[in-house]
Design a protein around this motif. Structure first.
Motif, PDB file in Angstrom:
ATOM      1  N   THR A   1     118.534  55.150 -13.707  1.00  7.13           N
ATOM      2  CA  THR A   1     117.186  54.850 -13.247  1.00  7.13           C
ATOM      3  C   THR A   1     116.142  55.688 -13.979  1.00  7.13           C
ATOM      4  N   HIS A   2     114.973  55.095 -14.201  1.00  4.60           N
ATOM      5  CA  HIS A   2     113.845  55.839 -14.754  1.00  4.60           C
ATOM      6  C   HIS A   2     113.492  57.017 -13.856  1.00  4.60           C
ATOM      7  N   THR A   3     113.079  58.109 -14.471  1.00  3.28           N
ATOM      8  CA  THR A   3     112.571  59.276 -13.761  1.00  3.28           C
ATOM      9  C   THR A   3     111.128  59.510 -14.183  1.00  3.28           C
ATOM     10  N   GLY A   4     110.510  60.524 -13.567  1.00  2.98           N
ATOM     11  CA  GLY A   4     109.153  60.872 -13.980  1.00  2.98           C
ATOM     12  C   GLY A   4     109.089  61.434 -15.374  1.00  2.98           C
ATOM     13  N   ARG A   5     110.239  61.846 -15.908  1.00  2.28           N
ATOM     14  CA  ARG A   5     110.281  62.378 -17.274  1.00  2.28           C
ATOM     15  C   ARG A   5     110.474  61.274 -18.303  1.00  2.28           C
ATOM     16  N   SER A   6     111.253  60.237 -17.963  1.00  3.35           N
ATOM     17  CA  SER A   6     111.487  59.152 -18.915  1.00  3.35           C
ATOM     18  C   SER A   6     110.378  58.113 -18.907  1.00  3.35           C
TER      19      SER A   6
ATOM     20  N   TYR B   1     106.013  40.339 -11.434  1.00  2.00           N
ATOM     21  CA  TYR B   1     104.923  41.306 -11.388  1.00  2.00           C
ATOM     22  C   TYR B   1     105.523  42.675 -11.093  1.00  2.00           C
ATOM     23  N   GLN B   2     105.002  43.681 -11.799  1.00  2.00           N
ATOM     24  CA  GLN B   2     105.619  44.991 -11.669  1.00  2.00           C
ATOM     25  C   GLN B   2     104.562  46.080 -11.804  1.00  2.00           C
ATOM     26  N   ALA B   3     104.694  47.141 -10.978  1.00  2.00           N
ATOM     27  CA  ALA B   3     103.809  48.300 -11.063  1.00  2.00           C
ATOM     28  C   ALA B   3     104.651  49.551 -10.855  1.00  2.00           C
ATOM     29  N   SER B   4     104.356  50.604 -11.620  1.00  6.89           N
ATOM     30  CA  SER B   4     105.112  51.837 -11.494  1.00  6.89           C
ATOM     31  C   SER B   4     104.223  53.032 -11.764  1.00  6.89           C
ATOM     32  N   THR B   5     104.646  54.177 -11.264  1.00  9.57           N
ATOM     33  CA  THR B   5     103.974  55.427 -11.539  1.00  9.57           C
ATOM     34  C   THR B   5     105.006  56.541 -11.571  1.00  9.57           C
ATOM     35  N   GLY B   6     104.807  57.500 -12.438  1.00 12.06           N
ATOM     36  CA  GLY B   6     105.749  58.609 -12.557  1.00 12.06           C
ATOM     37  C   GLY B   6     105.077  59.825 -13.145  1.00 12.06           C
ATOM     38  N   GLY B   7     105.678  60.980 -12.931  1.00 11.52           N
ATOM     39  CA  GLY B   7     105.094  62.188 -13.481  1.00 11.52           C
ATOM     40  C   GLY B   7     105.912  63.416 -13.171  1.00 11.52           C
ATOM     41  N   VAL B   8     105.434  64.540 -13.668  1.00  5.65           N
ATOM     42  CA  VAL B   8     106.082  65.829 -13.500  1.00  5.65           C
ATOM     43  C   VAL B   8     105.058  66.805 -12.936  1.00  5.65           C
ATOM     44  N   SER B   9     105.480  67.640 -12.011  1.00  2.00           N
ATOM     45  CA  SER B   9     104.583  68.611 -11.402  1.00  2.00           C
ATOM     46  C   SER B   9     104.096  69.624 -12.436  1.00  2.00           C
ATOM     47  N   SER B  10     103.016  70.317 -12.098  1.00  2.00           N
ATOM     48  CA  SER B  10     102.436  71.279 -13.037  1.00  2.00           C
ATOM     49  C   SER B  10     103.406  72.406 -13.368  1.00  2.00           C
ATOM     50  N   SER B  11     104.306  72.728 -12.428  1.00  3.65           N
ATOM     51  CA  SER B  11     105.298  73.775 -12.679  1.00  3.65           C
ATOM     52  C   SER B  11     106.437  73.285 -13.559  1.00  3.65           C
ATOM     53  N   GLY B  12     106.579  71.960 -13.659  1.00  2.00           N
ATOM     54  CA  GLY B  12     107.658  71.380 -14.437  1.00  2.00           C
ATOM     55  C   GLY B  12     108.974  71.312 -13.705  1.00  2.00           C
ATOM     56  N   ASP B  13     108.992  71.729 -12.431  1.00  2.00           N
ATOM     57  CA  ASP B  13     110.250  71.758 -11.680  1.00  2.00           C
ATOM     58  C   ASP B  13     110.542  70.449 -10.953  1.00  2.00           C
ATOM     59  N   THR B  14     109.518  69.656 -10.656  1.00  2.00           N
ATOM     60  CA  THR B  14     109.683  68.438  -9.857  1.00  2.00           C
ATOM     61  C   THR B  14     109.171  67.242 -10.637  1.00  2.00           C
ATOM     62  N   ASP B  15     109.924  66.143 -10.596  1.00  2.00           N
ATOM     63  CA  ASP B  15     109.453  64.885 -11.179  1.00  2.00           C
ATOM     64  C   ASP B  15     109.653  63.758 -10.181  1.00  2.00           C
ATOM     65  N   TYR B  16     108.851  62.710 -10.325  1.00  2.00           N
ATOM     66  CA  TYR B  16     108.921  61.574  -9.395  1.00  2.00           C
ATOM     67  C   TYR B  16     108.704  60.272 -10.155  1.00  2.00           C
ATOM     68  N   TYR B  17     109.253  59.191  -9.597  1.00  2.00           N
ATOM     69  CA  TYR B  17     109.052  57.855 -10.174  1.00  2.00           C
ATOM     70  C   TYR B  17     109.101  56.851  -9.035  1.00  2.00           C
TER      71      TYR B  17
ATOM     72  N   TYR C   1     111.942  47.823  -4.431  1.00  2.00           N
ATOM     73  CA  TYR C   1     111.219  49.080  -4.239  1.00  2.00           C
ATOM     74  C   TYR C   1     112.132  50.208  -4.715  1.00  2.00           C
ATOM     75  N   ILE C   2     111.605  51.098  -5.557  1.00  2.00           N
ATOM     76  CA  ILE C   2     112.412  52.186  -6.117  1.00  2.00           C
ATOM     77  C   ILE C   2     111.656  53.499  -5.959  1.00  2.00           C
ATOM     78  N   PHE C   3     112.380  54.522  -5.509  1.00  2.00           N
ATOM     79  CA  PHE C   3     111.825  55.860  -5.373  1.00  2.00           C
ATOM     80  C   PHE C   3     112.828  56.844  -5.953  1.00  2.00           C
ATOM     81  N   ASN C   4     112.378  57.671  -6.909  1.00  2.00           N
ATOM     82  CA  ASN C   4     113.259  58.626  -7.579  1.00  2.00           C
ATOM     83  C   ASN C   4     112.564  59.988  -7.585  1.00  2.00           C
ATOM     84  N   LEU C   5     113.204  60.996  -6.974  1.00  2.00           N
ATOM     85  CA  LEU C   5     112.622  62.331  -6.881  1.00  2.00           C
ATOM     86  C   LEU C   5     113.648  63.360  -7.335  1.00  2.00           C
ATOM     87  N   GLY C   6     113.281  64.164  -8.316  1.00  2.00           N
ATOM     88  CA  GLY C   6     114.159  65.220  -8.800  1.00  2.00           C
ATOM     89  C   GLY C   6     113.495  66.583  -8.685  1.00  2.00           C
TER      90      GLY C   6
END
Length: 712
Positions: A181-186, A204-220, A242-247
């Motif tokens: 699965t895609h992560t906030g890093r990929s 139809y598709q919409a997505s959002t992802g990112g990495v926290s300012s500390s670099g320790d947490t990512d979400y998608y 519906y997909i939720f990915n949290l690292g």
């Protein structure tokens, strides 16, 4: 950095050094498999720092799979998304040894690797392959339902043929397919896409992802809606994902990831046709069409990795899969409600950099247990869409698949690695008909079957790096395919068939080669299969009692073939424009070994020859265009070998643009340009007696698809 660190230019790096630098997983070497997207690196005397752009996860996976002593491949879904990427046929194209066909373009996929699940095709389940998301299975004692095979939100896909999937505790004849699965890093940032095409196709598709300012947490997060009116008349389908990915990385030694997937869908599959009907009007659909409805499948996976020290780490994973099915809610006068809830526990200990017999040695111990916590099927009588009474109630709860594996990679020298492994698989089946209004059967089968079967599955492989660009490999292995619960009993008959696990001994040999302009592989394999799970004559006719055609353990069979793939860079200019050609060829030779009824007949349902090729021009500014072909030979549809599906050659083309900055892209995809009337897949029958029976699913006619994606 470690002592003796040095810097070199990436073009001068040998493949072995590159693999060590990228962090090759211990389990990869151990059994010729892979151990997930992030694995511990073997300990080396020096560290190499590469003056090059870091490889993406899909590229890293391709490098890891070069340590597999057998056929294995990776699909970067970004490449598939240069055209329509709606189902498994789209994503698994050009993969050696893999046959994937979507009937009428819907989510009902026939997928087989090395003849796995040969003729099990019920528009809702896929058999003979272990499917995983992020290294944790969606395949359980009840098989694999197909609703997640739309491959939404997937970064890349790993295909490990046969026992090359050992590291995933996958012991099926077909091996394993792992969707990452895609992560906030990929996939950082926001994205929206719109697709449309022939036969009412919309996505139809919409997505959002990112990495926290500390670099320790990512979400998608991703939402997708798909819809299609259908190629055959009255065969619409629709669904929502519906997909939720949290690292999160707690520190240098502890990290975890949680992924939640949810999908609901409705699918009406067009009916099977005779060849005459298919040739005259492939869009025809008779009253025997089937349908399934999924109010919501939910998959929750969690994986935590603890690095114990410089040489070892521990991975703990859990997966919960709730996959209900309303089968035949329309059309059928005997619909069924299927309920299944699986829970998987996965534990893996990886140890690298030890010494055994004076040689570098890596060891992995893994445990996987998938239990059907709650599973049953209720069959109903139905009149004009109204359910009038219960027909039968069958319970499956308590069935399980448990695997304990130990594997080792012994590096005999710089060029040679000996991989060995041993798995203990324990199969538990508990199938019981608790209520039934069906008449008692005269056949000698019980109303309940409960058993535990234990088997050993060894594997031994050798990987030899003959030159920096040439690998030679070989392995011998044993596979075990347990019967899925509903193969033993569902709602059609008032007894349970005591099916045994299918087992096979397989040998394969092959090579991988690469150069500046070519990258390819070829593998030859042969499997000696016992008790193959097929739909054939379970009981011959006796007097007035007709023959029973059902799921049964067949006599001994042979599966053998060739798996070959080649990607070539044909031309490139100084501006960066390039022309490439990729191709894959699969030869399937499956037959009985002197069966009392069928002799040495071919096993039906799959083409003997499958070829796919694509010629692609890519302009440095982002424009691309290509032409592709898929060719399939004819094949029998009955065990008696009296009637065949015809051969087919299907042409396609695509055009598109990808902005160099990756902000937006668009594509135009043409399918079946010649409007060929052909069978995408076929049902299997015992003896067609040379007659044209309605067993063929028509492939889509000429169609056009387009899509636009915008990232911000």
């Amino acid at each position: 950095m470690q002592r003796n660190a040095r810097q070199i230019n990436s073009t001068a790096i040998t493949r072995a050094t590159l693999l060590r630098t990228l962090g090759v997983g211990a389990a990869l070497c151990l059994s010729g498999g892979i151990a997930g997207a992030q694995e511990a690196a073997p300990q080396v005397e020096e560290t190499v720092v590469i003056k090059a752009k870091a490889l993406k996860e899909a590229e890293r996976a391709k490098e890891r799979l070069k340590n597999v002593a057998g056929t294995a491949s990776v699909v970067n879904n970004a490449e598939v998304e240069r055209g329509r990427a709606q189902n498994a046929e789209d994503v698994l194209a050009y993969q050696p040894g893999v046959f994937a066909a979507a009937t009428s373009g819907t989510g009902a996929n026939k997928i087989s690797i090395r003849g796995s699940g040969l003729n099990s095709f019920y528009q809702g389940y896929s058999l003979g392959i272990k499917y995983l998301f992020d290294g944790l299975p969606i395949t359980g004692p009840g098989g694999t339902q197909e609703d997640f095979l739309t491959l939404t939100g997937v970064d890349y896909t790993e295909i490990l043929n046969g026992a090359n999937a050992f590291a995933y505790s996958a012991l099926s004849l077909g091996g394993a397919i792992n969707f990452v699965t895609h992560t906030g890093r990929s996939a950082p940032g926001n994205s929206i896409s719109v697709e449309a095409g022939s036969f009412g196709y919309r996505k139809y598709q919409a997505s959002t992802g990112g990495v926290s300012s500390s670099g320790d947490t990512d979400y998608y997060l991703q939402y997708t809606h798909n819809q299609r009116d259908g190629f055959q008349r009255n065969s619409p389908n629709s669904g929502e994902d519906y997909i939720f990915n949290l690292g999160h990385k707690f520190n240098d030694r502890l990290e975890t990831r949680l992924v939640i997937r949810h999908r609901g869908e409705e699918l009406r599959n067009g009916s099977t046709l005779t060849l005459a009907q298919l040739e005259a009007d492939p869009r025809n659909s008779t009253s025997t069409a089937s349908a399934r409805r999924k109010k919501g499948t939910t998959l929750v996976t969690s994986r935590t990795t603890l690095t114990l020290d410089d040489k070892s780490k521990l991975e703990l994973g859990f997966a919960y899969n709730d996959y209900p099915l309303d089968n035949g809610w329309i059309y059928s006068d005997q619909p069924g409600i299927w309920r299944s809830k699986d829970f998987t526990t996965s534990l893996r200990y990886l140890r690298t950099g030890d010494t055994l017999f004076g040689k570098l040695s890596d060891t992995t111990v893994s445990f996987s247990d998938t239990r059907l916590l709650d599973g049953d099927v209720t069959g109903y009588n139905q009149v004009n869409g109204v359910r009038t009474s219960e027909r039968q109630y069958t319970k499956y709860s308590g069935s399980r698949d448990t695997v304990l594996s130990v594997s080792n990679a012994l590096h005999l020298n710089e060029q040679t690695t000996l991989s060995s492994g041993l798995s203990l698989i324990e199969i538990g089946r508990n199938v019981r008909i608790e209520r039934s209004t069906l008449p008692a059967s005269a056949l000698p089968f019980p109303r309940a079957v409960e058993y535990t079967d234990r088997s050993l599955a060894p594997r031994l492989g050798l990987l030899y790096q003959a030159t920096p660009t040439l690998q030679v490999f070989g392995n011998v292995s044993r596979s075990v395919d347990p019967p899925v619960t509903w193969q033993m009993a569902s709602t059609g008959v008032s007894y349970v068939r005591p099916l045994r696990p299918q087992k096979a001994n397989t040998a394969e040999i092959g090579l991988r080669a690469s150069s500046e302009n070519h990258d390819g592989s070829v593998t030859l394999y042969r499997s000696y299969v016992s008790d193959e799970l097929l739909t054939s004559i379970a009981s011959p006719a006796v007097g007035a009692t007709p023959a029973l055609v059902a799921n049964t353990n067949a006599s001994k069979t042979i599966h053998q073939g060739i798996e070959a793939a080649l990607t070539s860079k044909l031309w490139k200019n100084n501006s960066g424009d390039r022309l490439s050609y990729r191709q894959a060829y699969t030869f399937n030779d499956f037959y009985y070994r002197n069966d009392q009824r069928y002799g040495q007949n071919e096993l039906p349902s799959l083409p003997r020859h499958v070829y796919q090729g694509e010629l692609l021009f890519q302009q440095a500014g982002g424009f691309y265009s290509g032409v592709n072909v898929r060719a399939m030979s004819g094949y029998y549809v009955d065990y008696a070998n009296t009637w065949r599906a015809p051969s087919a050659v299907i042409w396609g083309a695509k055009f598109g643009y990808e902005e160099p900055g990756k902000k937006w892209k668009a594509y135009l995809d043409f399918r079946n340009i010649g409007d060929k009337h052909y069978a995408a897949a076929a049902n299997t029958t015992d003896n067609a007696r040379g007659l044209d029976t309605p067993n063929f699913y028509p492939g889509d006619g000429f169609s056009i698809y387009s899509g636009v994606t915008y990232r911000f």
